[in-house]
Design an enzyme around this catalytic site. Structure first.
Site, PDB file in Angstrom:
ATOM      1  N   HIS A 161       1.777   7.790  -6.170  1.00 56.75           N
ATOM      2  CA  HIS A 161       1.045   9.058  -6.181  1.00 56.75           C
ATOM      3  C   HIS A 161       1.992  10.241  -6.012  1.00 56.75           C
ATOM      4  O   HIS A 161       1.880  11.253  -6.724  1.00 56.75           O
ATOM      5  CB  HIS A 161       0.008   9.056  -5.059  1.00 56.75           C
ATOM      6  CG  HIS A 161      -0.897  10.243  -5.067  1.00 56.75           C
ATOM      7  ND1 HIS A 161      -1.441  10.769  -3.913  1.00 56.75           N
ATOM      8  CD2 HIS A 161      -1.339  11.020  -6.078  1.00 56.75           C
ATOM      9  CE1 HIS A 161      -2.184  11.814  -4.213  1.00 56.75           C
ATOM     10  NE2 HIS A 161      -2.153  11.989  -5.510  1.00 56.75           N
ATOM     11  N   GLU A 189       0.828  -1.208   0.000  1.00 57.52           N
ATOM     12  CA  GLU A 189       0.000   0.000   0.000  1.00 57.52           C
ATOM     13  C   GLU A 189       0.863   1.260   0.000  1.00 57.52           C
ATOM     14  O   GLU A 189       0.501   2.263  -0.615  1.00 57.52           O
ATOM     15  CB  GLU A 189      -0.950  -0.007   1.199  1.00 57.52           C
ATOM     16  CG  GLU A 189      -1.947  -1.154   1.192  1.00 57.52           C
ATOM     17  CD  GLU A 189      -2.742  -1.266  -0.100  1.00 57.52           C
ATOM     18  OE1 GLU A 189      -2.993  -0.232  -0.739  1.00 57.52           O
ATOM     19  OE2 GLU A 189      -3.094  -2.399  -0.474  1.00 57.52           O
ATOM     20  N   HIS A 195       1.699   2.341  -3.441  1.00 56.22           N
ATOM     21  CA  HIS A 195       0.725   3.206  -4.105  1.00 56.22           C
ATOM     22  C   HIS A 195       0.919   4.665  -3.700  1.00 56.22           C
ATOM     23  O   HIS A 195       0.772   5.576  -4.525  1.00 56.22           O
ATOM     24  CB  HIS A 195      -0.695   2.762  -3.763  1.00 56.22           C
ATOM     25  CG  HIS A 195      -1.089   1.463  -4.398  1.00 56.22           C
ATOM     26  ND1 HIS A 195      -0.931   1.215  -5.743  1.00 56.22           N
ATOM     27  CD2 HIS A 195      -1.633   0.334  -3.865  1.00 56.22           C
ATOM     28  CE1 HIS A 195      -1.371  -0.001  -6.024  1.00 56.22           C
ATOM     29  NE2 HIS A 195      -1.779  -0.566  -4.897  1.00 56.22           N
TER      30      HIS A 195
END
Length: 234
Positions: A109, A102, A105
């Site tokens: 970004h 996670e 991610h």
């Protein structure tokens, strides 16, 4: 004229469902196996996530506890990294692997990873497509002539957008797992054999995204076959 008949294309739907069930069972069994293996560091999923974020210069993402099992996700709009009950306070190698994924991610970004941006842009149309495609196609099957073709083609077009979302999701997820493995290997947060266990967990998780994409593609193929059969009957 619309009529009922034995539809062999349901086989495609069944195949997609079986693929997804098998992938889900695989990830659940793999996660369950390694969620009982405590990491040598004793670090929890939350602590691992915060350390990885800070290693990448990310200090504006909040790690939060969310309910559920394997409901972990990164929310780019709120800049929150949600870790589930089985990850947030767990010190297992599986929990640390999921938390690192996670974080991948969040790093995507922060660095403007293009496939993540494309996937984000596709979310609205993919949601509309997955909900509206079949109603439009059914209406088209009930009509005749050019109006029928218009509804059917529009339904297929919308569903194609949903399929495209699933396809774009694949590189996003594989890249996040790759980032997770790399940081766990280079940071010393886990021993080499523990990183090997994480690879198995994330590999099983990746199969669920491949299965979802395959199931959507099979459904799209079914729609195209149904539309083609309708044109031949008109």
């Amino acid at each position: 004229m619309f009529y009922y008949y034995y539809d062999w294309t349901y086989i495609l739907v069944l195949a997609g469902a079986l693929i997804c069930i098998a992938a889900s069972a695989r990830v659940n069994s793999t996660f369950s196996r390694y969620s009982t293996v405590r990491s040598h560091s004793g670090m929890t999923g939350r602590e691992a996530a915060e350390q990885i974020l800070h290693r990448n210069g990310i200090y504006d993402v909040q790690v939060i506890h969310i309910p559920g099992n394997l409901t972990d996700h990164y929310n780019p709009s709120k800049k929150t990294l949600g870790l589930s009950d089985t990850v947030y306070n767990s010190s297992s190698v599986a929990a640390i692997g999921v938390a690192a994924h996670e974080c991948g991610h969040a790093v995507q970004h922060a660095t403007g990873y293009a496939p993540l941006s494309i996937r984000g842009a596709l979310v609205p149309v993919a949601n509309i497509g997955s909900m509206a495609a079949w109603p439009l196609i059914i209406i088209g099957l009930l009509l005749n002539g050019q109006t029928s073709a218009l509804f059917i083609n529009l339904g297929i077009l919308l569903f194609t957008a949903a399929v495209l979302f699933q396809i774009v999701t694949l590189p996003v997820e594989f890249n996040a797992s790759g980032r997770a493995i790399k940081v766990l290997e280079t940071s010393g947060m886990l021993y080499p054999e523990e990183v090997g266990s994480v690879k198995k967990v994330l590999g099983a998780a990746a199969l669920t995204y491949v299965a979802s994409a395959a199931a959507m593609i099979l459904q799209l193929l079914r729609l195209i076959i149904i539309a083609g059969g309708r044109r031949r009957n008109d």
